[in-house]
Write an enzyme that holds these catalytic residues in place. Structure first.
Site, short mmCIF file in Angstrom:
data_model
loop_
_atom_site.label_atom_id
_atom_site.label_comp_id
_atom_site.label_asym_id
_atom_site.label_seq_id
_atom_site.Cartn_x
_atom_site.Cartn_y
_atom_site.Cartn_z
N CYS A 25 -2.56 8.11 4.45
CA CYS A 25 -2.39 7.69 3.06
C CYS A 25 -3.61 8.09 2.23
CB CYS A 25 -2.11 6.20 2.96
SG CYS A 25 -3.25 5.21 3.91
N GLU A 52 0.87 -1.17 0.00
CA GLU A 52 0.00 0.00 0.00
C GLU A 52 0.90 1.22 0.00
OE1 GLU A 52 -2.83 1.47 3.18
OE2 GLU A 52 -1.93 3.05 1.97
#
Ligand code: ADP
Length: 508
Positions: free
Chosen positions: A262, A228
């Site tokens: 994020c 990720e």
């Protein structure tokens, strides 16, 4: 290695730097204990995971203290990490039995009905979890918990900027007396690389640059990985949106955790008819936010950035934008204390500026006016990233339709982060935002498993199967005819003679 509070500069702890040999020794030990962890099955593991959950609840205040000490977050932000871990444990500890149960798929063809087919989920022995600094307890928990629930042992390598919370998690695991299937290796890039070189599966969260290096190292060893990576999440505000909700939601989505998320909102596109009104509402709200370092008593909404390096990235993006003609309608500078940067709204921005194309990871909201929905979608998709996005509209069907036009792993309609709180959904980035995904219900555990196919006869077996030696065109012709009859369509199903001719015999 020293650990500092970025809000004050104070040293708050020291950790060792694990060498490659130390990493290898930890992995060896994990390998020894993993078979027993696998053998106790989901029900046995659930017992330990729920004990860890109790420990997290009982120690929440202490964990938030440690977390604040190494991040400079406000109390409210620090409390989110343990709460999130508790929620995730509840989901995966209780459902692992169902998610990992053997499956017996129906055979694809009548010919295969003589077998019982089983798909078995067997964990990779040792999973390496490498995490960044933005959520020092939650980030490890997000991936450590599902890997443990799947039956793997885990070596966790937390960020060198914030290793203390991860060490607390490991302390909790040993304090409850759980089997030694969770270890932590502290250190920086070299320690991380040693983890990648030793484990059987790598789960990484961090920058796209490091993710690419890890993918290459995993390819060399032929071990699987899930990454990720960075993001540049767009928010699309349409003229029919509830502008108050959009302004509050986007402010939270862009500034929560000082923008070090994020999936934070990193750029905003607003349809022209409501642009001025939206910018006014957003700016008024951002100006109200309280910034500073608090303790156990919550006093602030926005804290410090995690490091000086991070503050410098944010400063560079804002300075670049202003030099190219943008305006900061509020904020725009480091506060001068620690690593704090003022919550900032930028207007008159475009895609020639770093703040609209590179990941900022800071408390900035660049807002751009667009002519219409089509332009908003085109600009949102004009990015190398594709982690998540949000669409703000009064029409849910329109929001869901636009979601399907966006190149992003998640889209929230009239909300931010909602996908993150739904473990039944996969969380993964598209394009340069990642490979693979975490969670997604059963898949969140199965990704840590090797899938094993097992066949066993249902009917009493003969001395020989049809295909076995010695070859005979009659037997082969029969088998091929049956395969064709099961798999092909129309008259082709019946082409018995073609089959026998193909194998070169005359039906003897
Ligand atoms: P950021 O700090 O911007 O998230 P990174 O992606 O470099 O940056 O860091 C994320 C995690 O990856 C940290 O735990 C870091 O120590 C680790 N790391 C950095 N370089 C490597 C590498 N080459 N191999 C494995 N792990 C690494």
């Amino acid at each position: 290695m020293e650990v500092h509070n970025p809000a004050t500069g104070e040293e708050v702890g020291r950790v060792t730097v694990d060498s490659a040999d130390e990493v290898a020794a930890k992995v060896d030990r994990l390998r020894q204990h993993q078979p027993e962890w696998e053998a106790i099955g989901p029900a046995g593991r659930k017992r330990w995971l729920l004990k860890l959950q109790d420990w997290l609840i009982d120690n929440t205040d202490h964990l938030a203290d440690v977390l604040q000490s190494e991040t400079g977050k406000p109390r409210m932000d620090a409390l989110i990490d343990p709460g999130f871990a508790v929620d995730l444990i509840g989901y995966y500890a209780r459902r692992a039995g169902k998610f990992l149960a053997d499956e017996h798929p129906s055979p694809h063809s009548p010919l295969a009905r003589v077998k019982r087919l089983t798909t078995v989920y067997r964990p990779y022995p040792v999973v390496g979890v490498i995490t960044p600094w933005n959520f020092p307890l939650a980030m490890p928990a997000l991936d450590v918990i599902p890997a443990l629930a799947a039956g793997a042992a885990v070596l966790l390598k937390p960020s060198e900027v914030t290793p203390l919370s991860a060490l607390e998690l490991a302390r909790g695991w040993s304090e409850i007396g759980a089997p030694p299937v969770l270890s932590v290796s502290t250190g920086a890039a070299e320690t991380g690389a040693a983890v990648v070189n030793t484990v059987d599966y790598v789960q990484f969260t961090g920058s796209t640059r490091t993710g690419r290096a890890i993918a290459a190292a995993c390819a060399e060893r032929l071990v699987p990985y899930s990454l990720e990576l960075g993001g540049k999440d767009p928010a699309l505000v349409l003229a029919d949106a509830d502008l108050d909700r959009a302004a509050y939601g986007i402010a939270f989505g862009g500034l929560f955790n000082a923008g070090q998320v994020c999936i934070s909102v990193e750029r905003v596109y607003v349809e022209a008819p409501v642009y001025d009104e939206f910018v006014t509402k957003l700016t008024e709200h951002v100006r109200e936010l309280r910034q500073g370092a608090d303790g156990r008593e919550s006093r602030y909404d926005i804290g410090a950035l995690a490091s000086h390096a991070q503050r410098d990235v944010v400063t560079r993006h804002v300075d670049d934008a202003i030099a190219k003609g943008a305006r900061a309608v509020t904020g725009g500078r480091p506060t001068g204390v620690g690593t704090f940067f003022e919550p900032t709204v930028l207007v008159d921005v475009d895609h020639g500026m770093a703040c609209m194309t590179e990941e900022t990871f800071g408390p900035t909201l660049p807002v751009m006016k667009v002519a219409d929905e089509a332009e908003a979608v085109a600009l949102a998709n004009d990015s190398i990233y594709g982690l998540s996005a949000s669409v703000w509209t009064g029409d849910r069907a329109r929001g869901e339709r636009i979601a399907r036009q966006l190149d992003a792993g998640a889209v929230n309609v009239n909300d931010v982060f909602a996908n993150l709180f739904n473990f039944a959904l996969p969380m993964g980035g598209w394009q340069q935002s990642g490979v693979g995904a975490r969670w997604g219900g059963a898949e969140g555990l199965r990704k840590y498993c090797r899938k094993q196919a097992v066949t066993a006869p249902i009917l009493p077996t003969q001395q020989k199967e049809l295909f076995w030696f010695p070859y005979s065109t009659r037997k082969l012709g029969f088998a091929l005819t049956a395969m064709r009859a099961a798999g092909a369509r129309g008259l082709r199903r019946l082409g018995v003679r073609d089959v026998i001719n193909t194998v070169g015999g005359k039906g003897k």
